[in-house]
Design an enzyme around this catalytic site. Structure first.
Site, mmCIF file in Angstrom:
data_model
loop_
_atom_site.group_PDB
_atom_site.id
_atom_site.type_symbol
_atom_site.label_atom_id
_atom_site.label_comp_id
_atom_site.label_asym_id
_atom_site.label_seq_id
_atom_site.Cartn_x
_atom_site.Cartn_y
_atom_site.Cartn_z
ATOM 1 N N LYS A 167 0.866 -1.188 0.000
ATOM 2 C CA LYS A 167 0.000 0.000 0.000
ATOM 3 C C LYS A 167 0.896 1.228 0.000
ATOM 4 C CE LYS A 167 -2.593 1.413 3.720
ATOM 5 N NZ LYS A 167 -1.997 2.735 4.027
ATOM 6 N N GLU A 204 -9.461 7.392 3.699
ATOM 7 C CA GLU A 204 -9.321 7.700 5.134
ATOM 8 C C GLU A 204 -9.846 9.095 5.472
ATOM 9 O OE1 GLU A 204 -5.571 6.745 6.997
ATOM 10 O OE2 GLU A 204 -6.145 7.760 8.863
HETATM 11 O O1 KIV Z 1 -1.117 2.387 8.694
HETATM 12 C C1 KIV Z 1 -2.289 2.034 8.820
HETATM 13 O O2 KIV Z 1 -2.676 1.390 9.804
HETATM 14 C C2 KIV Z 1 -3.212 2.400 7.757
HETATM 15 C C3 KIV Z 1 -4.665 2.155 7.992
HETATM 16 C C4 KIV Z 1 -5.171 3.152 8.946
HETATM 17 C C5 KIV Z 1 -5.435 2.151 6.735
HETATM 18 O O3 KIV Z 1 -2.828 2.904 6.765
#
Ligand code: KIV
Length: 258
Positions: free
Chosen positions: A113, A182
């Site tokens: 991600k 988010e």
């Molecule tokens: O780092 C994280 O935990 C996240 C989530 C809040 C989506 O990116």
């Protein structure tokens, strides 16, 4: 049965909500996986909830790899994704491919991600996907930009909302398989969810996303600071404090061991 990217995308078509949570080690990942969580994220929120940093910015790729390897050993079915930490991908697509390649090769995770959908980042996502690396996007409040955005809700004005929407569309066009939304208004998350073919996974983005994600420390009531949109389903801080106090008392009173 292992959860695949195709299954997550199928879930959107079937209007079956996707369940996602963060994990940080073997035991948390194993518990989440056995409970049937679809997507487990080794989030860089690790920096605050596990490593005690003030923000996600100090988290290193080595720290992410270390925790992702531990979590991976606990996962049988869930799709495991790993956050690329601050400055491990923003420099160039080459840097992103190098970092994401290490994540996939060294941890066994199946996706990365990264944050942001502005043109250069969408191009980076396109290059990663071309290299065979599945990417989960992340728009709205992006904590790695804390010094630019703060921790405020994003997308509140019409201009800001169309910026978030266009970043989400750019990420889909670039080949992201799903997008985390988010801390944006629920109506904007609904609009993005309807517009995109790929699933949206919300955190502080209301009920209309294709799935929801929380930081597991928040869900368990383990965090010492929680965002306003999180919900604690347990109070493990209190349970742990009570257990440790009982142990201290019993040892000091020579009741344990019996
Ligand atoms: O780092 C994280 O935990 C996240 C989530 C809040 C989506 O990116």
């Amino acid at each position: 049965m292992p959860v695949t990217i195709a299954k997550l995308q199928e879930a959107k078509k079937q209007r079956r909500p996707i369940v996602a949570l963060t994990a940080w080690d073997y035991v948390s990942a194993e518990l989440l996986d056995k409970a049937g969580v679809d997507l487990i994220l080794i989030g860089d929120s690790l920096g605050m909830v596990v490593l005690g940093y003030e923000t996600t910015l100090p988290v290193t790729l080595e720290e992410m790899l270390h925790h992702a390897k531990a979590a991976r050993r606990g996962v049988k079915n869930a799709l495991l994704a790993v956050d690329l930490p601050f400055m491990s991908y923003q420099e160039s697509p080459q840097q992103a491919i190098h970092s994401a390649g290490r994540v996939l090769k060294e941890t066994g995770a199946r996706a990365v991600k990264l944050e942001g959908g502005y043109p250069a980042m969408a191009e980076t996502v396109r290059r990663l996907v071309c290299a065979g690396i599945p990417v989960l996007g992340h728009v709205g409040l992006t904590p790695q930009s804390i010094h630019k955005l703060g921790l405020r809700q994003q997308g509140k004005t019409p201009d800001a909302a169309s910026q978030v929407l266009s970043e989400a569309v750019a990420l889909e066009d670039a080949g992201a398989f799903a997008i985390v939304l988010e801390h944006i208004p629920s109506s904007l998350a609904e609009q993005i969810t309807q517009k995109l073919i790929i699933p949206t996974i919300g955190i502080g983005a209301g009920p209309h996303c294709d799935g929801q994600i929380l930081v597991t420390h928040d869900l368990l009531g383990l965090s010492d600071r929680q965002p306003p949109f999180a919900k604690a389903y347990a109070n493990l801080r209190q349970a742990i404090a009570l257990a440790v106090e009982d142990y201290c008392t019993e040892v000091r009173q020579r009741q344990f061991p019996g």
